[in-house]
Motif scaffolding. Sequence first.
Motif, short mmCIF file in Angstrom:
data_model
loop_
_atom_site.label_atom_id
_atom_site.label_comp_id
_atom_site.label_asym_id
_atom_site.label_seq_id
_atom_site.Cartn_x
_atom_site.Cartn_y
_atom_site.Cartn_z
N ILE A 1 -25.94 -62.19 -13.16
CA ILE A 1 -25.14 -62.32 -14.38
C ILE A 1 -24.28 -61.08 -14.58
O ILE A 1 -24.76 -59.96 -14.48
N THR A 2 -23.00 -61.30 -14.85
CA THR A 2 -22.04 -60.19 -15.04
C THR A 2 -21.80 -59.93 -16.53
O THR A 2 -22.21 -60.72 -17.38
N ILE A 3 -21.09 -58.84 -16.80
CA ILE A 3 -20.69 -58.54 -18.18
C ILE A 3 -19.85 -59.70 -18.72
O ILE A 3 -20.05 -60.14 -19.86
N ALA B 1 -28.82 -63.65 -22.68
CA ALA B 1 -27.64 -62.79 -22.81
C ALA B 1 -28.02 -61.44 -23.40
O ALA B 1 -27.56 -60.39 -22.94
N MET B 2 -28.87 -61.45 -24.42
CA MET B 2 -29.31 -60.19 -25.04
C MET B 2 -30.10 -59.34 -24.05
O MET B 2 -29.91 -58.13 -23.97
N GLN B 3 -30.97 -59.97 -23.32
CA GLN B 3 -31.78 -59.26 -22.33
C GLN B 3 -30.87 -58.56 -21.30
O GLN B 3 -31.04 -57.38 -21.01
N LYS B 4 -29.89 -59.28 -20.81
CA LYS B 4 -28.97 -58.72 -19.82
C LYS B 4 -28.05 -57.67 -20.46
O LYS B 4 -27.77 -56.63 -19.86
N ALA B 5 -27.62 -57.92 -21.70
CA ALA B 5 -26.76 -56.96 -22.40
C ALA B 5 -27.47 -55.62 -22.56
O ALA B 5 -26.88 -54.56 -22.31
N VAL B 6 -28.72 -55.65 -22.95
CA VAL B 6 -29.49 -54.41 -23.12
C VAL B 6 -29.59 -53.67 -21.78
O VAL B 6 -29.40 -52.45 -21.72
N GLU B 7 -29.85 -54.42 -20.73
CA GLU B 7 -29.94 -53.83 -19.40
C GLU B 7 -28.62 -53.12 -19.03
O GLU B 7 -28.62 -52.00 -18.53
N ILE B 8 -27.51 -53.78 -19.30
CA ILE B 8 -26.18 -53.21 -19.00
C ILE B 8 -25.91 -51.99 -19.87
O ILE B 8 -25.44 -50.95 -19.39
N LEU B 9 -26.21 -52.11 -21.16
CA LEU B 9 -25.93 -51.02 -22.11
C LEU B 9 -26.80 -49.79 -21.85
O LEU B 9 -26.39 -48.68 -22.17
N GLN B 10 -27.96 -49.98 -21.29
CA GLN B 10 -28.80 -48.84 -20.94
C GLN B 10 -28.13 -48.00 -19.85
O GLN B 10 -28.32 -46.79 -19.80
N ARG B 11 -27.33 -48.63 -19.02
CA ARG B 11 -26.60 -47.92 -17.97
C ARG B 11 -25.27 -47.37 -18.48
O ARG B 11 -24.81 -46.33 -18.02
N ASN B 12 -24.61 -48.13 -19.40
CA ASN B 12 -23.29 -47.73 -19.88
C ASN B 12 -23.06 -48.29 -21.28
O ASN B 12 -22.75 -49.47 -21.43
#
Length: 134
Positions: A38-40, A56-67
Amino acid sequence: MSEKIKELYDCEYVTSDEALYPLQEWYNTLIDKTMDDITIADVLRMIRQKMFIKLAMQKAVEILQRNVFAGELYDGQLLDKISEIDSEFFEIDTEKLKLVVKDALDKSEAYEWSYDGEKEEFIEIVKLLAKKIA
């Protein structure tokens, strides 16, 4: 997580005798993806379409933890979009989200913003999100 979305949610492909609409094509592609695929852009669209919000929230948190400034069209777009989600979906990752909020506030000071007022807009979004998860 190696299961595809269609297996996790028991989804069916959209089919039609006529050409599929772009949203339908995206959906068919999305349900063939695993969490890692899953992409941004997918997360943003899932939020806009109100589909698979917990995922979506799970993946969003994962992405936001990096950037914390992640986005497709502008810096902070992902934070902006998740701040629009009903707070009931924040329960899953509240502690992680609190760390993302703190990180966003800390990093916003030294970040090189594109235009005047962008920092203030970003901080308002972060504060809104902080209020929802409190």
